[in-house]
Design a protein around this motif. Structure first.
Motif, PDB file in Angstrom:
ATOM      1  N   ASP A 130       0.814  -1.218   0.000  1.00  0.00           N
ATOM      2  CA  ASP A 130       0.000   0.000   0.000  1.00  0.00           C
ATOM      3  C   ASP A 130       0.851   1.273   0.000  1.00  0.00           C
TER       4      ASP A 130
ATOM      5  N   ASN B  80      -3.560  -3.014  -2.432  1.00  0.00           N
ATOM      6  CA  ASN B  80      -4.229  -3.720  -1.336  1.00  0.00           C
ATOM      7  C   ASN B  80      -4.332  -5.203  -1.662  1.00  0.00           C
TER       8      ASN B  80
ATOM      9  N   MET C  15      -1.757  -4.957   4.547  1.00  0.00           N
ATOM     10  CA  MET C  15      -2.381  -4.166   3.495  1.00  0.00           C
ATOM     11  C   MET C  15      -3.859  -4.007   3.812  1.00  0.00           C
ATOM     12  N   PRO C  16      -4.487  -2.946   3.290  1.00  0.00           N
ATOM     13  CA  PRO C  16      -5.936  -2.802   3.491  1.00  0.00           C
ATOM     14  C   PRO C  16      -6.681  -3.992   2.894  1.00  0.00           C
TER      15      PRO C  16
END
Length: 255
Positions: free
Chosen positions: A11, A38, A60-61
């Motif tokens: 990210d 992501n 990561m998201p």
């Protein structure tokens, strides 16, 4: 060794640029066929492009790099990117998982590249049984990341005892030698002074905003100033506004 493809998922855009630059220098023939910011994007890229290698950031998201790796086991080689420092090193080395520690250095990436090239040249297939290995690594990281902070509270409730997960607590408020525990369902009293409680809670999640108040940062929806210049905190699932004392207002200055 030609037509080897890789994707990079992180990210942080600058890290992706840095890693691409190092890979271009160390492995000019490597084709970077996609970048993701992501976990979900990474998964879609891998399913679409079928790369030989995936460089995956752990945090990561959406889906984490660990979760992505479990879903693509056997499809490609995985190299994790991590900022966990010694805890990740210990967890990964125990499971023989390849990793790159942030900030990524030329020397460390060169080792990873040489290892990947040998595996691919020898036609060794990526392991298809990574799920159990990755789950063990996750468990080790979780144990190190959460070093014994309080997870449950015991409160008198009627004729019995009620167990409350601390994650469900909106905030704590001092009440003499006791502490008031406020959740979205209501409030309970526990036989523990707030000063003692503060030492047992994860400071990354529970922030002291007043001598007698500790809030769960996950529930903060707004921070503003009153007419007198004091900080005011609004929490999700609670109607009241909480005052931030001047000695604790600095925790919000970079928000």
């Amino acid at each position: 060794m030609t037509h080897i493809k890789a994707i990079i998922a992180d990210d942080e855009k600058q890290l992706r640029v840095h890693l691409k630059s190092l890979l271009f220098d160390l492995w000019p023939d490597l084709i970077i066929c996609g970048e993701a910011g992501n976990g979900q994007e990474a998964l879609e890229l891998i399913e679409k492009n079928r790369p030989d290698i995936a460089f995956l950031d752990i945090k990561m998201p959406g889906l984490s790099g660990m979760e992505v790796s479990k879903r693509i086991a056997g499809l490609c080689w995985v190299v994790f990117i991590t900022a966990y420092d010694k805890y990740a090193v210990e967890a990964f080395e125990n499971e023989a998982i390849d990793y790159l520690l942030k900030p990524i250095t030329h020397k460390r990436l060169e080792r990873a590249v040489r290892r990947l090239q040998k595996q691919i040249a020898a036609s060794i297939k990526p392991p298809s049984d990574m799920t159990e290995v990755v789950e063990r690594a996750i468990a080790r990281l979780y144990q190190k990341e959460k070093p014994g902070y309080l997870r449950w509270l015991r409160a008198q409730h009627g004729d019995g005892i009620r167990l409350i997960p601390v994650d469900e607590v909106c905030y704590f408020k001092a009440s003499d030698k006791y502490t008031l525990v406020l959740t979205k369902q209501g409030e309970l009293l526990i036989k523990k002074a707030i000063k003692e409680l503060a030492n047992e809670l994860d400071p990354n999640q529970f922030w002291r905003i007043h001598r007698g108040t500790i809030v769960n940062a996950h529930y903060i929806t707004k921070v503003s100033r009153s007419l007198t210049g004091r900080g005011v905190v609004k929490l999700k699932d609670r109607p009241e506004l909480l005052t931030v004392s001047r000695s604790y207002i600095n925790i919000f200055k970079q928000m």
